[in-house]
Enzyme design. Structure first.
Site, PDB file in Angstrom:
ATOM      1  CG  HIS A  84       0.381   8.876  -7.003  1.00 57.64           C
ATOM      2  ND1 HIS A  84      -0.783   9.148  -6.330  1.00 57.64           N
ATOM      3  CD2 HIS A  84       0.253   9.482  -8.200  1.00 57.64           C
ATOM      4  CE1 HIS A  84      -1.576   9.873  -7.097  1.00 57.64           C
ATOM      5  NE2 HIS A  84      -0.972  10.090  -8.230  1.00 57.64           N
ATOM      6  CG  HIS A 143       0.192   6.241  -0.701  1.00 55.16           C
ATOM      7  ND1 HIS A 143      -0.839   6.914  -1.325  1.00 55.16           N
ATOM      8  CD2 HIS A 143      -0.360   5.629   0.377  1.00 55.16           C
ATOM      9  CE1 HIS A 143      -1.971   6.693  -0.643  1.00 55.16           C
ATOM     10  NE2 HIS A 143      -1.698   5.914   0.381  1.00 55.16           N
ATOM     11  CG  HIS A 161      -1.807   1.175   1.350  1.00 58.94           C
ATOM     12  ND1 HIS A 161      -3.139   1.139   1.020  1.00 58.94           N
ATOM     13  CD2 HIS A 161      -1.559   2.441   1.761  1.00 58.94           C
ATOM     14  CE1 HIS A 161      -3.670   2.342   1.215  1.00 58.94           C
ATOM     15  NE2 HIS A 161      -2.727   3.154   1.677  1.00 58.94           N
ATOM     16  CD  GLU A 162       1.468   3.523   3.694  1.00 56.74           C
ATOM     17  OE1 GLU A 162       1.601   4.577   3.037  1.00 56.74           O
ATOM     18  OE2 GLU A 162       0.449   3.270   4.369  1.00 56.74           O
TER      19      GLU A 162
END
Ligand SMILES: [Zn+2]
Length: 696
Positions: free
Chosen positions: A486, A483, A479-480
């Protein structure tokens, strides 16, 4: 090897001269080794003073252009973030009293600076002049920079008549105080309650650590037995593990009535009026800016654009999820052998899950050593996006455990870098997150490559074993890292739109939730797993049981989230000064529509719903589900063409990951997917049949 860094010592009370202040340097990476708490406030004061002088010069430009006004403003903002980022980062990962004091002293300075900037009429006028006069000659991304800035000026009340502008500012300040009061009440109510156990039978089912803690607390208070307190870990543990239904009920009641007119602390920290005042002021602020409601005001910066659009989205999910939730609840009652009260659900669900899947997070740990998982995760990113990730040795960070990585393009150009701070330790905030260390910029005044912090709180390695992750941890890491990609793979040159900046808030979880899917994929699970003792991958039979847990009680979980989201959104769109917030009425209406688990009449859940009354989720709780749909539907595109299909990945990179906030989030999604997001993708991902397919 450097010794594990303790809290940096405060060496003297004299303040460092600005010239030697490591926070004011222009190095590519923060000088973590040299930063001391006493550098913080002088650096920020110096920087903000300089920035205000510069703002004054810019506001007085006779004929401002994009190059002479807006680029320098982008540069200015970049500089502030770059100086502040290591401070707020250290405050989170290496907290100390001295650092916290410096950090807190800077918060009002920063917020005053940002407010003055956001309400500057000369700058606002200059932006509008440039937009009207020069738009034709500007690149789309430049027009977007202006569009966002003008929008944010307006939302800060810059265009209001003087009296309204002053009122808007007052309302905003009062809201800050009311929201803080709301949190304090919740905290005080929880702190005031505890449960004294004298009969060891009442503790049956609870884990040893918790019991030991409770025993110590009783000892401290000089009473016999055990004292259980009302913090979240204890509450969750009691509701899932305690065999005593009486204990569970007592905790449920205390928890569900915190800061309200009911329950054990009835009336002492009652948030009822605070909530009304918060809703009233939010409504007033929205009306001052000519929005019909606070919900509409909030949507001005979101991917979702209208109130009906959000409501229809939530209702549509509810129509499908509710039948699934009803069936799951019936099954659970059947399993328990009796009707279930609200405080029984967690307990019996846990048992049903164990009976059905026979797989526990602890059992999975040996198969997920961190080095193996990291290698597999990087391989996924490399295969998808054609990048290379390699560790760079010798980069000084804030702790000896921190590692540093560069991410390179297919042809070997560095595009960004990240720190990885993986392990839990004292004075480090719990949870996991990605944050911006340096933002990407390519301006006439200089360039910078993006740098990120990836922070987790995994169990550290032991003397003779590597750090071992649960599968929950693995999902968190993916998940991290989503990010992180991105932030790091952005190709946008203007800091206000690069990476996650300027991305609609209900779309910002798309890349992170998207990447989570890979942590559940059989092929990836084989790649990222390897028993730390011998290296054997996760046994296939265990793997399929793990994958099956993903949709366990998905319907119940979804209707619960939908209940919160509908309640929040309706309350913020239906508020009227004549009828007030109608908080409990709206909640009751929403529950009649979507809820499945029976809730006692005295439940006062809204009174402690900090996400929306104290935090940033006001009229925004729907974002959780909104972004999940985007992520599930994006991943479905990969499932259709192969989860490692390069062409699909390239489209995802070009349309979404690299674009930052330079494009409307819906347009970006449509560019990738060829159509609007389809909520059914999320339902299918969780094994829930979409309602329209049930009736078809
Ligand atoms: Zn996230």
């Amino acid at each position: 090897m450097r010794a594990a860094a303790a809290v940096p010592p405060v060496r003297s009370a004299t303040m460092a001269a600005p010239m030697d202040n490591p926070l004011l340097g222009q190095d590519p990476l923060p000088r973590f080794v040299q930063i001391r708490p006493e550098h913080v406030e002088p650096a920020m004061r110096e920087l903000l003073t300089r920035s205000r002088v510069r703002l004054g010069e810019l506001a007085a430009l006779p004929a401002p252009t994009f190059a002479t006004l807006i680029e320098p403003l982008e540069e200015l903002q970049h500089g502030i973030t770059r100086t502040w980022s290591p401070v707020s980062h250290l405050n989170a990962v290496l907290n100390s009293a001295a650092l916290r004091a410096g950090y807190n002293a800077c918060l009002p300075l920063l917020s005053a600076y940002q407010t003055d900037l956001a309400q500057s009429e000369p700058l606002f006028r200059a932006f509008r002049t440039i937009a009207e006069r020069d738009a034709a000659g500007l690149a789309p991304v430049q027009r977007r920079v202006i569009e966002h800035a003008v929008r944010d000026f307006r939302l800060a009340g810059v265009a209001l008549p003087a009296a309204d502008k002053a009122r808007f500012k007052t309302v905003m300040q009062e809201l800050t105080q009311l929201q803080a009061k709301f949190e304090e009440n919740v905290l005080d109510a929880a702190n005031a309650w505890s449960w004294h156990v004298t009969d060891p039978d009442e503790l049956r089912g609870l884990n040893e650590m918790l019991i030991e803690q409770a025993r110590r607390r009783a000892h401290e208070r000089d009473v016999r037995g055990w004292i259980l307190t009302l913090d979240q870990p204890t509450y969750v543990a009691v509701l899932t593990d305690a065999e005593s239904a009486g204990l569970r009920r007592a905790f449920y009641e205390a928890w569900a009535t915190r800061a309200s007119d009911r329950g054990p602390g009835a009336g002492r920290w009652d948030n009822s009026q605070v909530m009304e005042q918060i809703l009233h002021r939010r409504h007033e602020a929205a009306r001052l800016l000519d929005f019909p409601s606070y919900a509409e005001y909030a949507l001005a910066t979101r991917m979702a654009h209208t109130v009906p659009e959000v409501l229809e989205f939530l209702h549509e999910l509810a129509r499908s999820a509710r039948p699934a939730a009803l069936a799951e609840f019936a099954e659970l009652e059947h399993f328990a052998g009796h009707a279930l009260a609200a405080w029984d659900v967690g307990f019996h669900s846990e048992r049903l899950q164990r009976a059905r899947f026979a797989v526990s997070q602890e059992e999975l740990r040996p198969y997920f050593p961190l080095p193996r998982v990291l290698g597999g995760l990087f391989a996924v990113a490399e295969r998808l996006f054609g990048v290379h990730i390699r560790e760079r040795q010798g980069v000084a960070a804030w702790h000896a455990d921190v590692r540093f990585f560069d991410i390179e393009s297919a042809v070997g150009h560095r595009v960004g870098s990240f720190y990885l701070d993986a392990y839990a330790r004292p004075n480090k905030r719990s949870g996991a997150w990605m944050d911006e260390c340096v933002g990407r910029k390519r301006l006439a005044s200089g360039t910078a490559l993006p740098v990120a912090y990836l922070v987790c709180n995994f169990l550290p390695p032991g003397a003779d074993r590597p750090a071992l992750l649960t599968h929950d941890d693995v999902v968190t890491l993916f998940h991290e890292f989503g990010h992180g990609l991105h932030h790091l793979l952005t190709r946008i040159d203007y800091p206000s739109l690069a990476g996650i900046n300027g991305v609609a808030w209900d779309a910002v979880e798309l890349p992170s939730q998207f990447l989570e899917n890979y942590a559940w994929h059989p092929q990836v699970l084989q790649q990222i797993s390897g028993h730390f003792d011998g290296g054997s991958p996760l046994p296939l039979e265990m793997q399929s049981r793990l994958i099956a847990t993903r949709s366990f009680q998905a319907g119940l979980a979804m209707v619960r989230q939908l209940e919160f989201a509908l309640f929040d959104f309706r309350m913020h769109s239906e508020y009227s000064p004549e009828h007030g917030g109608r908080v409990l009425e709206i909640l009751a209406e929403v529950r009649r529509e979507v809820a499945v688990v029976p809730v006692p009449e005295w439940n006062r859940f809204p009174h402690s719903f900090g996400h929306i009354f104290a935090g940033g989720y006001a009229a925004g709780y729907y974002s959780y589900k909104w972004a999940e749909v985007l992520a599930a539907d994006a991943f479905a595109a990969f499932e259709e063409s192969g989860v490692f299909d390069r062409a699909t990945a390239q489209r995802f990179l070009d349309a979404i990951l690299a674009r930052g906030g330079s494009r409307d989030a819906l347009d970006a999604f449509v560019e990738f997917r060829g159509r609007k997001p389809d909520p059914r993708a999320l339902l299918r991902q969780h094994g829930i049949s979409p309602a329209d397919e049930l009736t078809a």
